[in-house]
Design an enzyme around this catalytic site. Structure first.
Site, short mmCIF file in Angstrom:
data_model
loop_
_atom_site.label_atom_id
_atom_site.label_comp_id
_atom_site.label_asym_id
_atom_site.label_seq_id
_atom_site.Cartn_x
_atom_site.Cartn_y
_atom_site.Cartn_z
N GLY A 134 0.79 -1.22 0.00
CA GLY A 134 0.00 0.00 0.00
C GLY A 134 0.82 1.27 0.00
N SER A 142 1.04 9.52 -8.10
CA SER A 142 2.46 9.81 -8.35
C SER A 142 3.02 10.75 -7.29
CB SER A 142 2.63 10.43 -9.74
OG SER A 142 2.13 9.54 -10.74
N ILE A 167 -5.28 -0.91 -4.51
CA ILE A 167 -4.31 -1.87 -3.95
C ILE A 167 -4.64 -3.28 -4.43
CG2 ILE A 167 -3.26 -2.77 -1.85
CD1 ILE A 167 -2.85 0.29 -2.41
N GLY A 349 -11.18 -8.35 -36.73
CA GLY A 349 -12.36 -7.70 -37.30
C GLY A 349 -13.52 -7.68 -36.33
N GLY A 350 -14.71 -7.93 -36.82
CA GLY A 350 -15.90 -7.92 -35.97
C GLY A 350 -15.81 -8.90 -34.83
N GLU A 373 1.94 1.13 -11.29
CA GLU A 373 3.34 1.24 -10.84
C GLU A 373 4.09 2.34 -11.57
OE1 GLU A 373 5.57 -2.25 -9.77
OE2 GLU A 373 3.75 -3.46 -9.72
#
Length: 389
Positions: A134, A142, A167, A349-350, A373
């Site tokens: 944690g 950040s 977490i 594709g589809g 991270e």
């Protein structure tokens, strides 16, 4: 002319016998235990905790842990191989295995004292206990230096109050390494690392996130309300927690690079197989230049990511600084995972837009790799500071 990368890595590009053994073991295990259930886990957001007990039995929950603590005693080349092979099958499983190994277990391995390592590593390495780590909070991703979770000293104890979010294993993990502020806001030496066991009064779980991808890997809040932790549960000295975390994250970036590599390679191989089987205008679509050139680009990106990732792993094995190289590997591998997965959907594709084929899951899972991270932008910050200093 000065090169960007100063140290020659001396990486051997031949797979070792250990790497081959690990890859084959995971492929067999994945075919039996993961592939038949992974789409249901994804749909239900079910964290298959018993699967990780089985991975522990295979030695994959303590890949880097020395044998004396019940681990496999391998290095980073084997570790990257293990994460990438799991992630080729299911990124969620690769992510949880990587977070358990590199963050919680890795932090205790690197910075725990002998008593802490002897107590926790054997249970983590065998998968008996799942680990959480944690650092991130609702308002500090950040910007970890401004975390609001605090640990106030009270005699021989610390009282923790606050919350951590995003977490991995925040709800189900039996033990967590928690970074809490013990000093002033913004002080990089004002945070400390604690080992907190599930069941400790005041330690609970909050909201489980409803996610775009990686849905079988549990992501949840951890909440601390007057949680009393004995000083013996601190790792290192008071104030060392943030500096420890940065070193843990250097290795963690290699984990996410390996995770990204596995997802990218899985998406590429699925698209390659489909392109040889899918018929249009009386021939496989792989025969058309629009598809074959796309496959060529995908294969080249995967190889480049592989080289960067194993180079960082090699430096880590040698005990050298990997701050820049792990950031480069994580940045490139995560971004190309998104690109390759996107191209994979296009080739299907589809059908690539449906859950009956594997392309859409690689596409959803890949995006987290550019965020978790340390975002791609943070990796660029790490790299630019390194090359400009």
């Amino acid at each position: 002319m000065e090169t960007i990368l100063e140290q020659p890595a001396g990486v051997s590009f031949l797979e070792s016998e250990n790497q081959k053994m690990i890859a084959n073991m995971i492929r067999d295990f994945g075919d039996r235990e993961i592939r038949p259930k992974m789409m249901q886990w994804d749909e239900d957001q079910h964290f298959p905790i018993e699967l990780f007990r089985k991975l522990g039995g295979l030695g994959l929950m303590g890949v880097l842990v020395p044998e004396e603590y019940g681990g496999s005693g391998f290095g980073y080349h084997e570790y990257v191989t293990a994460i990438a092979e799991l992630s080729k099958i299911d990124g969620s499983i690769g992510l949880s295995m990587a977070a358990h190994n590199s963050l919680c277990t890795g932090h205790i391995l690197q910075f725990g004292n002998e008593s802490q390592k002897a107590k926790y590593l054997p249970k983590l390495a065998c998968g008996e206990w799942i680990g959480a780590w944690g650092l991130t909070e609702p308002n500090t991703g950040s910007d970890a230096g401004n975390m609001r979770t605090v640990a106030v000293k009270d005699g021989d104890y610390y009282v923790i109050n606050g919350a951590k979010n995003f977490i991995t294993h925040g709800k189900s993990g039996e033990v967590a390494v928690v970074i809490a502020r013990t000093g002033a806001l913004g002080d990089s030496h004002g945070m400390s690392a604690f080992i907190v066991e599930r069941g400790t009064p005041g330690f609970g779980a909050g909201k489980k996130e409803n996610k775009l991808g990686m849905r079988a890997s549990e992501t949840a809040e951890m909440i601390f309300t007057d949680c009393r932790i004995h000083k013996s549960q601190m790792m290192g000295k008071e104030g060392e927690g943030f500096v420890q975390s940065l070193k843990v994250l250097d290795g963690g970036r290699i984990s996410i690079a390996a995770l990204s590599l596995g997802i990218a390679e899985g998406a590429y191989l699925a698209a390659l197989k489909y392109s040889k089987e899918r018929q249009q205008f009386n021939q496989p679509i792989a025969n058309f230049q629009g598809i074959s050139f796309k496959l060529a680009e995908m294969a080249t990106k995967v190889e480049a990511a592989k080289l960067l990732t194993y180079r960082a792993a090699d430096l880590k094995n040698k005990g050298m600084s990997v701050n820049r190289e792990s950031a480069m590997a994580k940045l490139y591998a995560s971004e190309i995972a998104v690109e390759v997965a996107n191209d994979g959907v296009q080739i299907f594709g589809g059908y690539g837009y449906t859950k009956d084929f594997p392309a859409e899951k690689y596409y959803r899972d890949a995006k987290l790799c550019t965020i978790g991270e340390g975002t791609s932008e943070i990796q660029k910050l790490v790299i630019s500071r390194s090359i400009l200093k």
